[in-house]
Design a protein around this motif. Structure first.
Motif, PDB file in Angstrom:
ATOM      1  N   VAL A  37       1.372  19.092  -2.590  1.00 51.06           N
ATOM      2  CA  VAL A  37       2.128  17.917  -3.024  1.00 51.06           C
ATOM      3  C   VAL A  37       3.134  17.512  -1.951  1.00 51.06           C
ATOM      4  N   GLY A  38       3.796  18.492  -1.342  1.00 51.52           N
ATOM      5  CA  GLY A  38       4.744  18.201  -0.271  1.00 51.52           C
ATOM      6  C   GLY A  38       4.069  17.571   0.939  1.00 51.52           C
ATOM      7  N   VAL A  39       2.897  18.072   1.294  1.00 48.14           N
ATOM      8  CA  VAL A  39       2.158  17.492   2.426  1.00 48.14           C
ATOM      9  C   VAL A  39       1.765  16.048   2.109  1.00 48.14           C
ATOM     10  N   LEU A  40       1.318  15.793   0.886  1.00 45.99           N
ATOM     11  CA  LEU A  40       0.981  14.418   0.503  1.00 45.99           C
ATOM     12  C   LEU A  40       2.194  13.498   0.591  1.00 45.99           C
ATOM     13  N   ALA A  41       3.345  13.999   0.168  1.00 39.52           N
ATOM     14  CA  ALA A  41       4.569  13.195   0.258  1.00 39.52           C
ATOM     15  C   ALA A  41       4.917  12.904   1.713  1.00 39.52           C
ATOM     16  N   LEU A  42       4.760  13.905   2.586  1.00 38.07           N
ATOM     17  CA  LEU A  42       5.033  13.687   4.004  1.00 38.07           C
ATOM     18  C   LEU A  42       4.043  12.707   4.635  1.00 38.07           C
ATOM     19  N   VAL A  43       2.802  12.742   4.194  1.00 43.85           N
ATOM     20  CA  VAL A  43       1.809  11.783   4.696  1.00 43.85           C
ATOM     21  C   VAL A  43       2.196  10.364   4.308  1.00 43.85           C
ATOM     22  N   VAL A  44       2.644  10.183   3.076  1.00 39.77           N
ATOM     23  CA  VAL A  44       3.068   8.847   2.635  1.00 39.77           C
ATOM     24  C   VAL A  44       4.283   8.387   3.430  1.00 39.77           C
ATOM     25  N   LEU A  45       5.264   9.258   3.620  1.00 42.66           N
ATOM     26  CA  LEU A  45       6.436   8.895   4.417  1.00 42.66           C
ATOM     27  C   LEU A  45       6.061   8.600   5.870  1.00 42.66           C
ATOM     28  N   GLY A  46       5.152   9.383   6.419  1.00 39.31           N
ATOM     29  CA  GLY A  46       4.692   9.133   7.783  1.00 39.31           C
ATOM     30  C   GLY A  46       3.965   7.807   7.907  1.00 39.31           C
ATOM     31  N   LEU A  69       0.817  -1.207   0.000  1.00 39.43           N
ATOM     32  CA  LEU A  69       0.000   0.000   0.000  1.00 39.43           C
ATOM     33  C   LEU A  69       0.856   1.264   0.000  1.00 39.43           C
ATOM     34  N   ILE A  70       1.924   1.250   0.750  1.00 40.77           N
ATOM     35  CA  ILE A  70       2.817   2.410   0.770  1.00 40.77           C
ATOM     36  C   ILE A  70       3.466   2.592  -0.606  1.00 40.77           C
ATOM     37  N   SER A  71       3.815   1.506  -1.269  1.00 35.42           N
ATOM     38  CA  SER A  71       4.408   1.603  -2.607  1.00 35.42           C
ATOM     39  C   SER A  71       3.430   2.200  -3.595  1.00 35.42           C
ATOM     40  N   ILE A  72       2.182   1.786  -3.524  1.00 40.63           N
ATOM     41  CA  ILE A  72       1.157   2.337  -4.420  1.00 40.63           C
ATOM     42  C   ILE A  72       0.974   3.824  -4.152  1.00 40.63           C
ATOM     43  N   ALA A  73       0.888   4.207  -2.878  1.00 38.29           N
ATOM     44  CA  ALA A  73       0.726   5.624  -2.540  1.00 38.29           C
ATOM     45  C   ALA A  73       1.933   6.436  -2.994  1.00 38.29           C
ATOM     46  N   LEU A  74       3.126   5.871  -2.860  1.00 42.19           N
ATOM     47  CA  LEU A  74       4.333   6.574  -3.291  1.00 42.19           C
ATOM     48  C   LEU A  74       4.330   6.806  -4.802  1.00 42.19           C
ATOM     49  N   VAL A  75       3.879   5.832  -5.557  1.00 40.65           N
ATOM     50  CA  VAL A  75       3.806   5.997  -7.009  1.00 40.65           C
ATOM     51  C   VAL A  75       2.774   7.069  -7.369  1.00 40.65           C
ATOM     52  N   LEU A  76       1.660   7.095  -6.661  1.00 42.09           N
ATOM     53  CA  LEU A  76       0.656   8.128  -6.931  1.00 42.09           C
ATOM     54  C   LEU A  76       1.185   9.525  -6.608  1.00 42.09           C
ATOM     55  N   VAL A  77       1.902   9.662  -5.495  1.00 36.70           N
ATOM     56  CA  VAL A  77       2.496  10.957  -5.161  1.00 36.70           C
ATOM     57  C   VAL A  77       3.546  11.344  -6.196  1.00 36.70           C
ATOM     58  N   LEU A  78       4.334  10.374  -6.638  1.00 34.77           N
ATOM     59  CA  LEU A  78       5.318  10.655  -7.689  1.00 34.77           C
ATOM     60  C   LEU A  78       4.631  11.133  -8.964  1.00 34.77           C
ATOM     61  N   ALA A  79       3.518  10.514  -9.319  1.00 37.89           N
ATOM     62  CA  ALA A  79       2.772  10.946 -10.502  1.00 37.89           C
ATOM     63  C   ALA A  79       2.260  12.371 -10.325  1.00 37.89           C
ATOM     64  N   LEU A  80       1.760  12.705  -9.129  1.00 38.81           N
ATOM     65  CA  LEU A  80       1.307  14.073  -8.879  1.00 38.81           C
ATOM     66  C   LEU A  80       2.455  15.071  -8.979  1.00 38.81           C
ATOM     67  N   VAL A  81       3.610  14.706  -8.452  1.00 38.25           N
ATOM     68  CA  VAL A  81       4.780  15.585  -8.528  1.00 38.25           C
ATOM     69  C   VAL A  81       5.175  15.816  -9.981  1.00 38.25           C
ATOM     70  N   LEU A  82       5.184  14.755 -10.766  1.00 41.74           N
ATOM     71  CA  LEU A  82       5.560  14.914 -12.177  1.00 41.74           C
ATOM     72  C   LEU A  82       4.531  15.735 -12.945  1.00 41.74           C
ATOM     73  N   LEU A  83       3.244  15.547 -12.656  1.00 43.31           N
ATOM     74  CA  LEU A  83       2.225  16.374 -13.299  1.00 43.31           C
ATOM     75  C   LEU A  83       2.384  17.837 -12.898  1.00 43.31           C
ATOM     76  N   GLN A  84       2.668  18.071 -11.632  1.00 40.56           N
ATOM     77  CA  GLN A  84       2.841  19.442 -11.147  1.00 40.56           C
ATOM     78  C   GLN A  84       4.096  20.077 -11.745  1.00 40.56           C
ATOM     79  N   ALA A  85       5.172  19.306 -11.849  1.00 40.80           N
ATOM     80  CA  ALA A  85       6.442  19.855 -12.336  1.00 40.80           C
ATOM     81  C   ALA A  85       6.394  20.203 -13.813  1.00 40.80           C
ATOM     82  N   THR A  86       5.609  19.494 -14.591  1.00 42.34           N
ATOM     83  CA  THR A  86       5.578  19.734 -16.033  1.00 42.34           C
ATOM     84  C   THR A  86       4.477  20.698 -16.445  1.00 42.34           C
TER      85      THR A  86
END
Length: 102
Positions: free
Chosen positions: A84-93, A46-63
């Motif tokens: 996006v940063g808060v979502l990343a911190l939630v996944v890491l937490g 589940l953490i891996s799936i959430a991490l991939v989703l956050v990565l996708a959001l970061v890439l969408l935001q960056a481009t």
């Protein structure tokens, strides 16, 4: 290819050298170990799936993609990056919390 250190290098590895030779002695112990392994597998999945989703959001935001995900709620780019940063911190937490006691 040979040098003077060849005699000091191990010729093979024995991965089971320090394995614990304790068989499971009861059904309750086996059930506990199985539940622990399932919890670990599911939490990492589940953490891996959430991490991939956050990565996708970061890439969408960056481009600055055509799909402006947070633009409906937040007008500034800084605010969108903060979300996006808060979502990343939630996944890491969540990952850190799932590893407590392991």
């Amino acid at each position: 290819m040979a040098d003077e250190n060849d005699s000091q290098r191990p010729m093979h590895s024995d991965p089971d050298k320090e394995a614990i030779d304790e068989p499971t002695t009861s059904g309750a112990q086996e059930a506990d170990e199985t539940a622990w392994m399932m919890k670990e597998g599911v939490s990492i999945g589940l953490i891996s799936i959430a991490l991939v989703l956050v990565l996708a959001l970061v890439l969408l935001q960056a481009t600055d993609s055509a799909i402006d995900i947070f633009g409906l709620f937040i007008d500034s780019a800084l605010g969108q990056w903060l979300v996006v940063g808060v979502l990343a911190l939630v996944v890491l937490g969540a990952f850190a919390w799932s590893r407590v006691g392991v």
